[in-house]
Write an enzyme that holds these catalytic residues in place. Sequence first.
Site, PDB file in Angstrom:
ATOM      1  N   LYS A 166       0.802  -1.216   0.000  1.00 53.46           N
ATOM      2  CA  LYS A 166       0.000   0.000   0.000  1.00 53.46           C
ATOM      3  C   LYS A 166       0.843   1.277   0.000  1.00 53.46           C
ATOM      4  CE  LYS A 166      -3.934  -0.538   0.069  1.00 53.46           C
ATOM      5  NZ  LYS A 166      -4.981  -0.926  -0.927  1.00 53.46           N
TER       6      LYS A 166
HETATM    7  N1  PMP Z   1      -3.359  -7.726   2.049  1.00 50.81           N
HETATM    8  C1  PMP Z   1      -3.177  -6.807   3.007  1.00 50.81           C
HETATM    9  C2  PMP Z   1      -2.443  -7.217   4.249  1.00 50.81           C
HETATM   10  C3  PMP Z   1      -3.650  -5.503   2.843  1.00 50.81           C
HETATM   11  O1  PMP Z   1      -3.459  -4.597   3.816  1.00 50.81           O
HETATM   12  C4  PMP Z   1      -4.351  -5.182   1.665  1.00 50.81           C
HETATM   13  C5  PMP Z   1      -4.913  -3.795   1.517  1.00 50.81           C
HETATM   14  N2  PMP Z   1      -6.261  -3.695   1.910  1.00 50.81           N
HETATM   15  C6  PMP Z   1      -4.530  -6.179   0.683  1.00 50.81           C
HETATM   16  C7  PMP Z   1      -4.014  -7.439   0.916  1.00 50.81           C
HETATM   17  C8  PMP Z   1      -5.320  -5.956  -0.562  1.00 50.81           C
HETATM   18  O2  PMP Z   1      -4.804  -4.976  -1.402  1.00 50.81           O
HETATM   19  P1  PMP Z   1      -5.794  -4.091  -2.236  1.00 50.81           P
HETATM   20  O3  PMP Z   1      -6.456  -3.143  -1.268  1.00 50.81           O
HETATM   21  O4  PMP Z   1      -4.953  -3.369  -3.215  1.00 50.81           O
HETATM   22  O5  PMP Z   1      -6.799  -4.998  -2.864  1.00 50.81           O
END
Ligand code: PMP
Length: 343
Positions: free
Chosen positions: A56
Amino acid sequence: MTTQTNIEYQNLRVFERLSDASGWTPLVKLRKSLNAYPNAEVFAKIEFTNPMGSVKDRIARYLINKAISEGSLKPGDTIIENSSGNTAMGLAMMAIENDLKCKIVVRSTTAKAKLDALRAVGADLILVDPSLPPEHPDSYNKKVYTILKDHPEYFFPDQHNNPDNNEAHYLTTGPEIWQQMEGKIDYIVGGIGTGGTLTGAAKFLKEQDPSIKVIAVDPVGSVFYDYFKTGKLTEPSRYLIEGLGDEELINCVDFEYIDDIIQVTNEQAIKYTRLLAKQEAILAGGSSGAALFGVLHLLKTLPNKQNYRIVTIFPDSGNRYLSTIYNDDWIQEMGIDLKEVLE
Ligand code: PMP
């Protein structure tokens, strides 16, 4: 006399700002986890090598730099966002670099190490009760809007609905994977939280090669799986994997770029997270185990002949979950049976 080293100098970069070190994460081939599938090559993008420890950081950097360059953010302003913790860490980094304040709405059940890390980098945390229904004004999904009514001057990146989230991955994660895989990819498998990572990268990869298939992984209890399969919204329920899934539909999950979706239970995600640490020395978070489960589930359904080249994404580090996923007492408290992994 010159000293011999084995350093490849072109890979060593120097940065003005920590956030500029985001991205260009390594792609690592999985070995022992894939013993049952000798014909498959699975490569994991190790996103916990980003400066604040997760995938992120990419969007925090992109969204905040864009807002600053467009004049909608200036020193002294306040950012507000709801986050499972990782976007929050990236935003806290951007806030420090740019003299901004950072308020984060986060579920009170979030792993303690994440909350401690957020406080350490100066984020102001607003803890919400995860049992509140999504329509409640104090719920994880609505609290930011409730606060914005009193503070319309706050800057809300809105990672769940802002297409720039997906664009950050379209511009970085997707091209990196394409280059690292030398354009030879059959499947990309990954969890969806906001959906930005998987569907943003997928858009870029499908533009390069439309035959690449994209498989999303969604925890049991989230609404995305049923919506994708039936077009209907079902009642959400609680699950333990932080960062994945949601209780309602959000704009950044771009179903157009998803070919199929696999459901994962708490038990399956945690089991494969723990196995990753033991078999690959990859100490990752629960969404990485969920992604590995997705890869293995996919491989089970494919004829075991072809040389599949699969990419998956490991979003964050296990260091954030030492008191939960990697803690045997917590596992027992949650009623999860990991006997075969723990032996
Ligand atoms: N895994 C973790 C540990 C996350 O913090 C996130 C972010 N919400 C994600 C997966 C998924 O990523 P995205 O929000 O880009 O779908």
